[in-house]
Design a protein around this motif. Structure first.
Motif, PDB file in Angstrom:
ATOM      1  N   PHE A   1      26.081  -3.637   6.472  1.00  0.00           N
ATOM      2  CA  PHE A   1      25.642  -4.732   5.604  1.00  0.00           C
ATOM      3  C   PHE A   1      26.878  -5.401   5.007  1.00  0.00           C
ATOM      4  CE2 PHE A   1      22.221  -1.686   5.820  1.00  0.00           C
ATOM      5  CZ  PHE A   1      21.092  -2.466   5.993  1.00  0.00           C
TER       6      PHE A   1
ATOM      7  N   GLU B   1      13.937  -6.948  10.383  1.00  0.00           N
ATOM      8  CA  GLU B   1      14.748  -6.405   9.287  1.00  0.00           C
ATOM      9  C   GLU B   1      14.617  -4.887   9.202  1.00  0.00           C
ATOM     10  OE1 GLU B   1      14.065 -10.582   6.879  1.00  0.00           O
ATOM     11  OE2 GLU B   1      13.216  -8.773   6.034  1.00  0.00           O
TER      12      GLU B   1
ATOM     13  N   SER C   1      30.833  -1.637   7.645  1.00  0.00           N
ATOM     14  CA  SER C   1      29.531  -1.416   7.026  1.00  0.00           C
ATOM     15  C   SER C   1      28.499  -2.282   7.725  1.00  0.00           C
ATOM     16  CB  SER C   1      29.587  -1.766   5.536  1.00  0.00           C
ATOM     17  OG  SER C   1      28.287  -1.689   4.979  1.00  0.00           O
TER      18      SER C   1
ATOM     19  N   ASN D   1      21.513  -5.202  -0.321  1.00  0.00           N
ATOM     20  CA  ASN D   1      21.025  -5.978   0.829  1.00  0.00           C
ATOM     21  C   ASN D   1      19.639  -5.513   1.251  1.00  0.00           C
ATOM     22  OD1 ASN D   1      22.555  -8.067   2.487  1.00  0.00           O
ATOM     23  ND2 ASN D   1      24.205  -6.707   1.882  1.00  0.00           N
ATOM     24  N   ARG D   2      19.490  -4.200   1.312  1.00  0.00           N
ATOM     25  CA  ARG D   2      18.193  -3.596   1.612  1.00  0.00           C
ATOM     26  C   ARG D   2      17.154  -4.049   0.587  1.00  0.00           C
ATOM     27  NH1 ARG D   2      16.598   0.979   4.360  1.00  0.00           N
ATOM     28  NH2 ARG D   2      18.345   1.781   5.550  1.00  0.00           N
TER      29      ARG D   2
ATOM     30  N   LYS E   1      17.667   1.974  11.631  1.00  0.00           N
ATOM     31  CA  LYS E   1      18.862   2.386  12.373  1.00  0.00           C
ATOM     32  C   LYS E   1      19.921   2.910  11.392  1.00  0.00           C
ATOM     33  CE  LYS E   1      21.762   2.202  16.026  1.00  0.00           C
ATOM     34  NZ  LYS E   1      22.839   2.962  15.427  1.00  0.00           N
ATOM     35  N   THR E   2      20.143   2.189  10.297  1.00  0.00           N
ATOM     36  CA  THR E   2      21.214   2.605   9.380  1.00  0.00           C
ATOM     37  C   THR E   2      20.806   3.819   8.525  1.00  0.00           C
ATOM     38  OG1 THR E   2      20.538   0.861   7.857  1.00  0.00           O
ATOM     39  CG2 THR E   2      22.401   0.381   9.247  1.00  0.00           C
TER      40      THR E   2
ATOM     41  N   ILE F   1      26.841  -2.579  -1.711  1.00  0.00           N
ATOM     42  CA  ILE F   1      26.382  -3.841  -1.120  1.00  0.00           C
ATOM     43  C   ILE F   1      25.228  -3.597  -0.152  1.00  0.00           C
ATOM     44  CG2 ILE F   1      27.078  -5.735   0.411  1.00  0.00           C
ATOM     45  CD1 ILE F   1      29.895  -5.482  -0.840  1.00  0.00           C
ATOM     46  N   ALA F   2      25.333  -2.496   0.616  1.00  0.00           N
ATOM     47  CA  ALA F   2      24.290  -2.195   1.600  1.00  0.00           C
ATOM     48  C   ALA F   2      22.939  -1.982   0.911  1.00  0.00           C
ATOM     49  CB  ALA F   2      24.674  -0.957   2.412  1.00  0.00           C
TER      50      ALA F   2
ATOM     51  N   GLU G   1      31.084  -0.705  -0.160  1.00  0.00           N
ATOM     52  CA  GLU G   1      30.279  -1.139   0.991  1.00  0.00           C
ATOM     53  C   GLU G   1      28.831  -0.651   0.885  1.00  0.00           C
ATOM     54  OE1 GLU G   1      33.266   0.183   1.192  1.00  0.00           O
ATOM     55  OE2 GLU G   1      34.468  -1.407   2.083  1.00  0.00           O
ATOM     56  N   GLU G   2      28.679   0.570   0.384  1.00  0.00           N
ATOM     57  CA  GLU G   2      27.320   1.118   0.268  1.00  0.00           C
ATOM     58  C   GLU G   2      26.554   0.499  -0.902  1.00  0.00           C
ATOM     59  OE1 GLU G   2      25.604   2.906   2.518  1.00  0.00           O
ATOM     60  OE2 GLU G   2      27.397   2.209   3.543  1.00  0.00           O
TER      61      GLU G   2
ATOM     62  N   GLY H   1      14.304 -12.326   2.409  1.00  0.00           N
ATOM     63  CA  GLY H   1      14.674 -12.386   0.999  1.00  0.00           C
ATOM     64  C   GLY H   1      15.845 -13.306   0.715  1.00  0.00           C
TER      65      GLY H   1
ATOM     66  N   TYR I   1      16.597  -2.791  11.779  1.00  0.00           N
ATOM     67  CA  TYR I   1      18.002  -2.638  11.371  1.00  0.00           C
ATOM     68  C   TYR I   1      18.131  -1.579  10.272  1.00  0.00           C
ATOM     69  CZ  TYR I   1      22.774  -4.482  10.750  1.00  0.00           C
ATOM     70  OH  TYR I   1      24.135  -4.648  10.715  1.00  0.00           O
ATOM     71  N   GLN I   2      17.182  -1.592   9.337  1.00  0.00           N
ATOM     72  CA  GLN I   2      17.227  -0.638   8.227  1.00  0.00           C
ATOM     73  C   GLN I   2      17.026   0.785   8.705  1.00  0.00           C
ATOM     74  OE1 GLN I   2      14.274  -2.389   5.742  1.00  0.00           O
ATOM     75  NE2 GLN I   2      15.671  -3.898   4.893  1.00  0.00           N
TER      76      GLN I   2
ATOM     77  N   TYR J   1      16.610 -14.563   6.704  1.00  0.00           N
ATOM     78  CA  TYR J   1      16.083 -13.271   6.269  1.00  0.00           C
ATOM     79  C   TYR J   1      15.016 -13.543   5.220  1.00  0.00           C
ATOM     80  CZ  TYR J   1      19.372 -10.595   8.929  1.00  0.00           C
ATOM     81  OH  TYR J   1      20.044 -10.035   9.974  1.00  0.00           O
TER      82      TYR J   1
ATOM     83  N   LEU K   1      17.146  -6.679  -1.145  1.00  0.00           N
ATOM     84  CA  LEU K   1      16.853  -8.104  -0.952  1.00  0.00           C
ATOM     85  C   LEU K   1      15.822  -8.306   0.169  1.00  0.00           C
ATOM     86  CD1 LEU K   1      17.826 -10.829  -2.079  1.00  0.00           C
ATOM     87  CD2 LEU K   1      19.546 -10.878  -0.288  1.00  0.00           C
ATOM     88  N   ASP K   2      16.003  -7.597   1.274  1.00  0.00           N
ATOM     89  CA  ASP K   2      15.015  -7.682   2.364  1.00  0.00           C
ATOM     90  C   ASP K   2      13.635  -7.270   1.862  1.00  0.00           C
ATOM     91  OD1 ASP K   2      16.876  -8.515   4.214  1.00  0.00           O
ATOM     92  OD2 ASP K   2      17.117  -6.567   5.195  1.00  0.00           O
TER      93      ASP K   2
ATOM     94  N   LEU L   1      19.937 -10.996  15.148  1.00  0.00           N
ATOM     95  CA  LEU L   1      18.557 -10.773  14.689  1.00  0.00           C
ATOM     96  C   LEU L   1      17.580 -11.447  15.625  1.00  0.00           C
ATOM     97  CD1 LEU L   1      17.035  -9.615  12.027  1.00  0.00           C
ATOM     98  CD2 LEU L   1      16.779 -11.996  11.469  1.00  0.00           C
TER      99      LEU L   1
ATOM    100  N   ILE M   1      12.476  -7.257  -1.219  1.00  0.00           N
ATOM    101  CA  ILE M   1      11.873  -8.152  -2.199  1.00  0.00           C
ATOM    102  C   ILE M   1      11.333  -9.399  -1.489  1.00  0.00           C
ATOM    103  CG2 ILE M   1      13.806  -9.608  -3.005  1.00  0.00           C
ATOM    104  CD1 ILE M   1      12.386  -8.342  -5.817  1.00  0.00           C
TER     105      ILE M   1
END
Lengths: 252, 163
Positions: free
Chosen positions: B139, A133, B137, A43-44, A139-140, A39-40, A36-37, B53, A136-137, B51, A46-47, B163, A49
């Motif tokens: 994400f 975005e 998770s 994902n981060r 917060k996590t 993937i997390a 899960e991490e 990206g 959300y980042q 989003y 990707l935001d 969002l 980039i």
């Protein structure tokens, strides 16, 4: 320096910070401590980039020399990158990676919130999108800092070590020069003092809950904005730019 | 051909263009398709990313062009806009229903007080409808989703992030 040159430099700074941190996070792909991490983190990445692309595209437009986002990302040399050193540091352990994300997010959110009011329409539009975005980042990454700090003896130790190691790299986030000075006057970018105050408030609140100690403000690293980087950036760029250097113009 | 070239006609053709990651929901239902303008014989389609990206946006652009080309409409420009920024509130009610049927818990409204306070929403399991669910998770499998699991039927599921 003209306003156009300052705006180009400013867009490069924002683009490079996001691009290099995104690459570092991408290095975790397949190596995360749990699925899960893993993937997390991607994902981060990707935001980030996506945000980097917006800035580098706009930098190319502002510059007016027909350079695309890819030209700027893949065909500039180390000394032409203007990211802060914080984002080029190697990933370290998971606590180190998360602590860097947290410090970056705590600065990035108030900066982008302020940029939503930019007199430049495109900067305001990029910021309005990014703020959602980054909220959300933050917060996590904040949740993880609390979990590490207020977790086991080992997780606390690792989180504190990471903070202590990274702290001297935070000063550069708030450093300004003639680029910002010119753009602040034109209402295009915000003053840094309120951004620093928001950063301090977030960091202090999260660290208090995490039972972690805020390192003292001592010597602060600098040079990234002038293209004077640590030895780590060259290796990162060698990997990131390899394909376009070896096979110019390659697409797929 | 010009007789067919109306805004309504283009919108109806674009109903066939689906989200490549969630192929039951159209780009209109997702809120990615923002506008269609027809002037003379030219069609201008405006889309916005979910989003920043999201790699699916490039594919949606290609699919929009392909769908219109198939109908003989070739003078098409697809423009990307960032402002106003996309929100999950733009997903249509029908789109939300389709997401749920597909096994993805739809997003709550951004006006939901819990979202404002940064608290976790109560998410209904899209398989069994139970409200006894927990986030695994923050994400998930794509930029727009988080990973949850149901404590009643024990199945994992994706939730569309608000969002």
């Amino acid at each position: 320096m003209t306003q156009q040159e300052a705006l180009f430099s400013y867009c490069l700074r924002r683009g490079d910070d996001n691009l290099i941190l995104s690459h570092r996070l991408g290095e975790w792909c397949g190596h995360g401590p749990q699925l899960e991490e893993d993937i997390a983190l991607t994902n981060r990445a990707l935001d980030l980039i996506g945000q980097a692309r917006n800035y580098l595209q706009y930098a190319g437009t502002v510059e007016g020399k027909q350079r695309s986002e890819d030209d700027l990302a893949y065909l500039r040399a180390e000394r032409q990158f203007v990211n802060v050193k914080l984002v080029e540091m190697p990933n370290g352990d998971y606590a180190h990676t998360i602590a860097r994300c947290f410090l970056y997010d705590a600065w990035h959110l108030p900066l982008q919130q302020a940029l939503m009011n930019s007199a430049d329409e495109q900067l305001a539009a990029i910021a309005a999108k990014a703020v959602k975005e980054i909220t959300y980042q933050l917060k996590t990454s904040g949740d993880w800092m609390i979990r590490f700090g207020d977790g086991t003896e080992e997780s606390h130790r690792r989180a504190q070590t990471a903070l202590d190691e990274l702290w001297s790299y935070t000063g550069e986030l708030f450093a300004t020069n003639e680029v910002e000075a010119l753009l602040v006057k034109a209402g295009i970018v915000p003053e840094m003092a309120p951004i620093k105050a928001a950063f301090d408030a977030t960091v202090n609140a999260v660290l208090a809950e995490a039972t972690l100690k805020r390192p003292p403000d001592g010597f602060m690293m600098s040079g990234g904005r002038q293209g004077k980087h640590s030895e780590h950036l060259g290796f990162l760029l060698a990997e990131m730019q390899y394909l376009q250097r070896a096979y110019p113009g390659a697409t797929w | 051909m010009t007789a067919e070239l109306t805004r309504e006609h283009i919108f109806s053709l674009l109903e066939n263009v689906k989200d490549p990651e969630v192929p039951v929901i159209s780009v209109r239902e997702l809120g990615v398709l923002r506008d269609v303008e027809v002037s003379d014989d030219k069609v201008l389609v405006t889309i916005t990313p979910t989003y920043t990206g999201c790699p699916a946006l490039d594919m949606m652009r290609e699919d929009i062009l392909a769908e219109l080309h198939k109908a003989g409409i070739t003078n098409v420009e697809v423009k990307q806009t960032l402002s106003p920024a996309w929100t999950t509130d733009w997903i249509s009610e029908e789109g939300k229903r389709k997401l749920k049927e597909y096994g993805i818990a739809p997003p709550e409204k951004t006006a939901d007080i819990r979202a404002l306070k940064g608290e976790l929403p109560v998410v209904e399991c899209p398989q069994c409808g139970s409200k006894e669910t927990v986030m695994v998770s923050a994400f998930g499998s794509t930029a727009c989703k988080a990973l949850w699991k149901c404590k009643s039927c024990l199945e994992p599921f994706d939730q569309f992030k608000c969002l």
